[in-house]
Design an enzyme around this catalytic site. Structure first.
Site, PDB file in Angstrom:
ATOM      1  N   HIS A  10     -19.042  12.503  24.294  1.00 43.81           N
ATOM      2  CA  HIS A  10     -18.340  13.786  24.396  1.00 43.81           C
ATOM      3  C   HIS A  10     -18.781  14.506  25.674  1.00 43.81           C
ATOM      4  O   HIS A  10     -19.977  14.612  25.947  1.00 43.81           O
ATOM      5  CB  HIS A  10     -18.670  14.699  23.208  1.00 43.81           C
ATOM      6  CG  HIS A  10     -18.319  14.099  21.883  1.00 43.81           C
ATOM      7  ND1 HIS A  10     -17.031  13.803  21.507  1.00 43.81           N
ATOM      8  CD2 HIS A  10     -19.100  13.756  20.817  1.00 43.81           C
ATOM      9  CE1 HIS A  10     -17.028  13.302  20.291  1.00 43.81           C
ATOM     10  NE2 HIS A  10     -18.270  13.245  19.849  1.00 43.81           N
ATOM     11  N   ASP A  23     -14.202  10.648  14.982  1.00 41.41           N
ATOM     12  CA  ASP A  23     -13.854  10.995  16.363  1.00 41.41           C
ATOM     13  C   ASP A  23     -14.120   9.838  17.320  1.00 41.41           C
ATOM     14  O   ASP A  23     -13.629   9.829  18.449  1.00 41.41           O
ATOM     15  CB  ASP A  23     -14.599  12.262  16.818  1.00 41.41           C
ATOM     16  CG  ASP A  23     -16.086  12.201  16.582  1.00 41.41           C
ATOM     17  OD1 ASP A  23     -16.500  11.757  15.497  1.00 41.41           O
ATOM     18  OD2 ASP A  23     -16.853  12.614  17.475  1.00 41.41           O
ATOM     19  N   ASP A  67     -23.123  10.010  20.561  1.00 41.37           N
ATOM     20  CA  ASP A  67     -23.170  11.470  20.440  1.00 41.37           C
ATOM     21  C   ASP A  67     -24.337  12.098  21.213  1.00 41.37           C
ATOM     22  O   ASP A  67     -24.246  13.246  21.656  1.00 41.37           O
ATOM     23  CB  ASP A  67     -23.304  11.876  18.957  1.00 41.37           C
ATOM     24  CG  ASP A  67     -21.964  11.833  18.229  1.00 41.37           C
ATOM     25  OD1 ASP A  67     -20.931  12.106  18.863  1.00 41.37           O
ATOM     26  OD2 ASP A  67     -21.970  11.520  17.031  1.00 41.37           O
TER      27      ASP A  67
END
Ligand code: FEO
Length: 395
Positions: free
Chosen positions: A227, A83, A166
């Protein structure tokens, strides 16, 4: 289109409103997500992380328009998971010799996934840095096992931005990018779900890493996650939350999770919940059918709980496969400092409570003695045992 983060730092990622699943089908995304990539236009032009492969063309085309690919001096790959790295093949096909700064483990993961050992990897470790020009630099901090062995963060001096990858993220689409613009209920709901379902197994390392970063005494104005929302309004708030969450977190809550065949075990679940509520009105009680409620949402509630009660009827000398799979996931998340109790109905052989007891102990729970093992449909004497479970879990 690039969006301004601060001074000469821009966001060039993908806000993915359509995403429904993550990590295969292991993580359900309810409110979209984003893959945040950043472009630094100082004396040097640096790109931090990319996006997931389905968005690679859009990403590379946008970079070409915004900066011109050949103007990119180097790329930082904070983490090899797809990702973040999915657009690297398309990008490096166009600018093949561009240096890629990453950890030694990231070389392994990127090479393993994309089969391009010829990429111009520049291996870095904690404390290494690269000049950005204009008196600023990027300092690298290995984030080993947060949450992969290859994970890394980068700190930009001058602008005081921590590109945390992350860590501190959420699977939440925020078009305006920043935490102060996000729906606050959703932001915290998604932040704790993300921690419980992705980072909790690594909690001892989270505390250690936060201590290490804080000991450096670096000012942090912005935490630019990979994110969800970027923390610019009081970024310390999410660091403080991680610190709290990483230390065997528990609230005054008990979660009852079960599956049922002919509703006997379901009746026991609700009897246990009612007894807990009666015994301890200040304790929050939540009841979930494992087959009908999303497993990530239940795990978030388990994360908040001081204790759980888990029920399954006996089937085929075992427990329902829904409950078995759920306990596998429970074990993977390595919860600490939580009690458990077991219950279940049976018709003939009655192994379920014994199996539940063993499996929950194996998942790290302290399993209380009181249990309900009920043949056929529960009678008054079976429901009466719910009080024993309530007392054991509330104590
Ligand atoms: Fe955002 Fe480890 O992937």
């Amino acid at each position: 289109m690039k969006k301004l983060i601060k001074n000469n730092v821009y966001w060039v990622g993908k806000v993915d409103w359509e995403l429904e699943l993550f990590h295969g089908a292991d993580y359900t995304v309810n409110h979209g997500s984003s893959q945040n990539s950043y472009l630094i236009l100082e004396g040097k032009t640096a790109l931090i992380d990319t996006v997931w492969m389905p968005h690679a063309k859009e990403f590379v085309d946008n970079l070409e328009k915004e900066v011109g690919l050949h103007n990119i001096d180097f790329i930082v790959a904070n983490h090899g998971e797809i990702d973040h790295s999915g657009a690297l093949p398309a990008l490096l096909e166009r600018i093949p010799d561009t240096p890629v700064y990453c950890t030694a483990n990231a070389v392994k993961s990127l090479t393993g996934q994309y089969h391009h050992p010829e990429w111009n990897f520049q291996v870095v470790k904690t404390g290494d840095s690269v000049e950005l020009g204009n008196g600023k630099k990027l300092v690298f901090v290995e984030m080993t096992m947060l949450h992969w062995p290859d994970s890394m963060a980068a700190y930009m001096t001058g602008d005081n931005i921590l590109f945390s990858n992350d860590a501190f993220g959420q699977h939440l689409a925020v078009e305006e990018l920043f935490n102060d613009k996000a729906d606050q209920c959703l932001l915290w709901e998604e932040a704790i779900k993300y921690y419980a379902n992705i980072l909790n197994p690594f909690s001892p390392l989270v505390k250690k890493k936060i201590d290490e970063i804080l000991s450096l005494g670096l000012p942090i104005d912005i935490i630019a996650t990979s994110h969800g929302a970027i923390w610019r309004d009081n970024p310390a708030q999410i660091v403080e939350k991680y610190y709290e969450w990483s230390q065997a977190y528990r609230e005054n809550q008990i979660t009852v999770a079960y599956d049922t065949m002919w509703d006997g075990t379901k009746k026991l679940a609700h009897a246990i919940a009612a007894e807990i509520s009666a015994l301890s009105p200040e304790t929050k009680v939540k009841v979930f059918n494992i087959s009908s409620v999303n497993k990530n949402d239940i795990m978030t509630e388990v994360f908040k709980s001081k204790a759980i009660a888990v029920g399954s009827p006996t089937v085929g000398n075992s427990i329902l496969s829904s409950v078995g799979g759920w306990i596998d996931f429970l074990k993977e998340l390595k919860f600490k400092n939580k009690k458990a109790a077991v219950f279940g109905c049976y018709g003939w052989s009655g192994e379920s409570v014994k199996i539940l007891r063993e499996r929950l102990a194996g998942a790290g729970f302290e399993v209380a003695e009181p249990e309900i093992k009920c043949q056929w449909n529960p009678r008054e004497e079976d429901f009466a045992k719910a009080a024993g479970i309530a007392k054991a879990l509330c104590d």
